[in-house]
Design a protein around this motif. Structure first.
Motif, mmCIF file in Angstrom:
data_model
loop_
_atom_site.group_PDB
_atom_site.id
_atom_site.type_symbol
_atom_site.label_atom_id
_atom_site.label_comp_id
_atom_site.label_asym_id
_atom_site.label_seq_id
_atom_site.Cartn_x
_atom_site.Cartn_y
_atom_site.Cartn_z
ATOM 1 N N PRO A 98 1.007 -1.000 0.514
ATOM 2 C CA PRO A 98 -0.130 -0.471 -0.015
ATOM 3 C C PRO A 98 1.088 1.066 0.056
ATOM 4 C CG PRO A 98 -0.885 -1.660 1.993
ATOM 5 C CD PRO A 98 0.598 -2.242 1.186
ATOM 6 N N ARG A 99 0.616 2.268 -0.809
ATOM 7 C CA ARG A 99 1.338 3.546 -0.870
ATOM 8 C C ARG A 99 0.731 4.514 0.241
ATOM 9 N NH1 ARG A 99 4.032 4.088 -5.721
ATOM 10 N NH2 ARG A 99 5.131 2.370 -5.891
ATOM 11 N N GLN A 100 0.787 5.242 1.091
ATOM 12 C CA GLN A 100 0.466 6.488 1.630
ATOM 13 C C GLN A 100 0.221 7.396 0.563
ATOM 14 O OE1 GLN A 100 -0.532 5.444 4.572
ATOM 15 N NE2 GLN A 100 0.194 3.412 4.734
ATOM 16 N N MET A 101 -0.572 7.716 0.609
ATOM 17 C CA MET A 101 -0.776 9.219 -0.279
ATOM 18 C C MET A 101 -1.652 10.070 0.793
ATOM 19 S SD MET A 101 -0.670 7.850 -2.440
ATOM 20 C CE MET A 101 -0.657 9.302 -4.077
ATOM 21 N N PRO A 102 -0.971 11.582 -0.125
ATOM 22 C CA PRO A 102 -1.972 12.525 1.890
ATOM 23 C C PRO A 102 -3.213 12.234 1.246
ATOM 24 C CG PRO A 102 -1.266 13.547 -0.623
ATOM 25 C CD PRO A 102 -0.015 11.837 -0.637
ATOM 26 N N PHE A 103 -4.318 12.268 0.587
ATOM 27 C CA PHE A 103 -5.565 12.006 0.507
ATOM 28 C C PHE A 103 -6.480 10.934 0.003
ATOM 29 C CE2 PHE A 103 -4.357 14.774 -2.714
ATOM 30 C CZ PHE A 103 -5.161 14.660 -3.883
ATOM 31 N N MET A 104 -7.401 10.816 0.126
ATOM 32 C CA MET A 104 -8.202 9.785 -0.489
ATOM 33 C C MET A 104 -8.093 9.838 -1.702
ATOM 34 S SD MET A 104 -9.047 6.388 -0.573
ATOM 35 C CE MET A 104 -9.237 5.871 1.064
ATOM 36 N N PRO A 105 -7.590 9.161 -2.394
ATOM 37 C CA PRO A 105 -8.342 9.477 -4.609
ATOM 38 C C PRO A 105 -9.844 9.027 -4.425
ATOM 39 C CG PRO A 105 -6.786 8.420 -4.377
ATOM 40 C CD PRO A 105 -6.914 8.599 -2.627
ATOM 41 N N GLN A 106 -10.490 9.976 -5.276
ATOM 42 C CA GLN A 106 -11.732 9.399 -5.627
ATOM 43 C C GLN A 106 -12.325 9.571 -7.184
ATOM 44 O OE1 GLN A 106 -14.135 11.917 -3.325
ATOM 45 N NE2 GLN A 106 -13.727 12.142 -1.358
#
Ligand SMILES: Cc1ncc(COP(=O)(O)O)c(C=O)c1O
Length: 483
Positions: free
Chosen positions: A404-412
């Motif tokens: 899993p990649r830690q993303m700064p916000f949840m893509p939508q």
């Protein structure tokens, strides 16, 4: 420092609005600068001359080839082609045969008549290839007329007598980012095994062919220490090949797509090669012209795939959040094949919508309306193919693992997502029409030549479509109905 997204939000939106996603984007100016830097770094230390070839298997986009063809002196970039089709493609892009070398796993038929007679050079990669080349040359010399690969070409024969050939050797050592990119050592079928060099020399002698160049390429993503050892082994073989005046040490220079800076210092590598060539001269009184033929190093970091998030699904608290993109193995196969790591950037829809890094307890909404907790801003990015292997974030080096990649916000769904490091071995190596998806278009960011363009650059880069999106008709055009 981590790799940065090569597209600004403005450029990404402009391109996505105009040509839709997924789309490859290449920065031609950045590639030009990269080629110029590498050329000057090596040419400034190579003691007996230097030729830089571009391994076009990495990316054979016509617009890119045209820019590389026209780089000003002293670069005079040459091409490493890995099939006769790549030879044709390079010639159609305007490279003269004299700037192309064919290094193919496939024993191409009639290579002398088709290509070498026009000035191209041939790198024999097996004993059979060497034998066949000798026979082809004899036949071509005997025949006054010959066909050319390029029907429009009407050059006269420049087949040297005796014919010259390069020999690809397997020096007995391999290396690469993964076993799949390792093309040297006993587990690799590439080149003449070093213990069979005498047999190669015997064949050349028997058929009056002169081996004037020696080539080795041991793998892609090779670490510099192994690379230097392979260079030593290759030069030891060259010492036994009295007619060799050129040594090609292949490509394979390491790039880490996840990082902004190169993991190797090419000045150190270049100096190491130069010292070896100087020592070779001291020992053998032979001046060797140097060739290198990188692909990855020149283009990998200056291409990306601009895509869109099309769905987000979760497999629950013990599972994962899968962010589905409209781009995957059809464009970027490397993660599925090697467990390769590519940086991924999710572009905000608008500053006001940019969410801070998710904290435990936050909730977002998936496309299906199901709530997804914020810890799931750690995402597995997947492509749109009906294939569990269509994954963009595998464990490093393990295509079957999920990382899993830690993303700064949840893509939508609808968000623009940029997959970086896609300038090499992506468009050229993708799974094409799997699931009947059409080939994605290619867009090139143009250099800013004039002050006016410079001003426009501040407003947004100039770009052009270099390859259009394939249509369904084109996908199907060679099919013939049974009834
Ligand atoms: C013969 C040869 N030369 C050059 C290259 C370029 O390698 P890289 O893109 O890792 O520099 C390859 C890649 O497979 C190759 O097979």
């Amino acid at each position: 420092m981590a790799a940065e997204c090569m597209l600004t939000l403005r450029d990404a939106r402009a391109i996505a609005d105009a040509v839709d996603t997924p789309v490859f984007v290449y920065d031609l100016d950045a590639i030009r600068q990269r080629v110029e830097r590498l050329h000057s770094t090596v040419a400034s230390v190579a003691p007996f001359g230097f030729t830089l070839r571009y391994a076009m298997k990495a990316n054979s986009c016509l617009a890119l080839l045209q820019v590389l063809r026209d780089l000003p002196a002293p670069i005079n970039l040459h091409i490493d082609a890995s099939s006769e089709y790549e030879v044709l493609r390079a010639m159609r892009a305007g490279f003269p045969a004299s700037r192309i070398q064919l290094t193919s796993q496939f024993p191409v038929q009639n290579v002398a008549a088709k290509f070498v007679q026009q000035g191209g050079s041939y790198n024999a990669c097996s004993l059979l290839q060497l034998q066949r080349f000798a026979a082809d040359c004899a036949a071509a010399a005997a025949s006054s007329s010959y066909s050319t690969l390029q029907s429009t070409t009407s050059s006269s024969s420049i087949l040297s007598s005796p014919p010259h050939v390069c020999l690809r050797v397997n020096p007995g050592l391999g290396s690469g980012g993964t076993n799949r990119t390792n093309v040297g050592g006993p587990a690799s079928s590439f080149g003449v095994w070093h213990e069979q060099l005498d047999e190669a020399l015997r064949i050349a002698h028997q058929h009056s062919v002169k081996i004037t160049a020696c080539h080795s390429h041991i793998g892609s993503g090779t670490d510099p220490t192994t690379w230097a050892r392979a260079a030593d082994l290759t030069l030891a073989l060259v010492a036994r090949m009295p007619d060799v005046t050129t040594v090609s040490l292949g490509g394979g220079f390491k790039v880490d797509r996840m990082l902004a800076a190169d993991p190797i210092d090419m000045r150190v590598v270049a100096q190491g090669i130069a010292d070896r060539l100087q020592n070779f001269y001291t020992l053998h009184k032979r001046k060797l012209h140097l060739e290198l033929e990188p692909g990855t190093f020149l283009v990998a970091q200056h291409g990306c795939v601009l895509s869109r998030c099309v769905d987000v699904v979760s497999t629950g608290a013990q599972g994962y959040t899968f962010v589905k993109l409209d781009a995957g193995m059809n464009q970027v196969l490397r993660p599925s094949l090697y467990g390769a790591q590519h940086p991924i950037f999710v572009l905000p829809r608008g500053e006001e919508e940019r969410k801070p890094p998710a904290a435990d307890g936050d909730v977002c909404l998936s496309s299906s309306g199901a709530t997804i907790t914020a810890t799931e801003a750690s995402c597995i990015f997947v492509g749109p193919c009906c294939e569990s292997g269509d994954i963009l974030t595998p464990s490093p080096g393990d295509p079957e693992g999920l990382a899993p990649r830690q993303m700064p916000f949840m893509p939508q769904p609808g968000d623009l997502v940029v997959v970086g490091g896609c300038g090499a071995y992506c468009s050229a190596m993708a799974t094409g029409n799997y699931n009947s998806y059409p080939l994605a278009p290619e867009v090139v960011l143009l250099p800013n030549a004039s002050p006016r363009q410079q001003q426009q650059h501040e407003e947004g880069r100039m770009w052009r479509v270099a390859r259009q999106r394939q249509t369904l008709e084109q996908v199907l055009e060679n099919e013939r109905p049974l009834y």
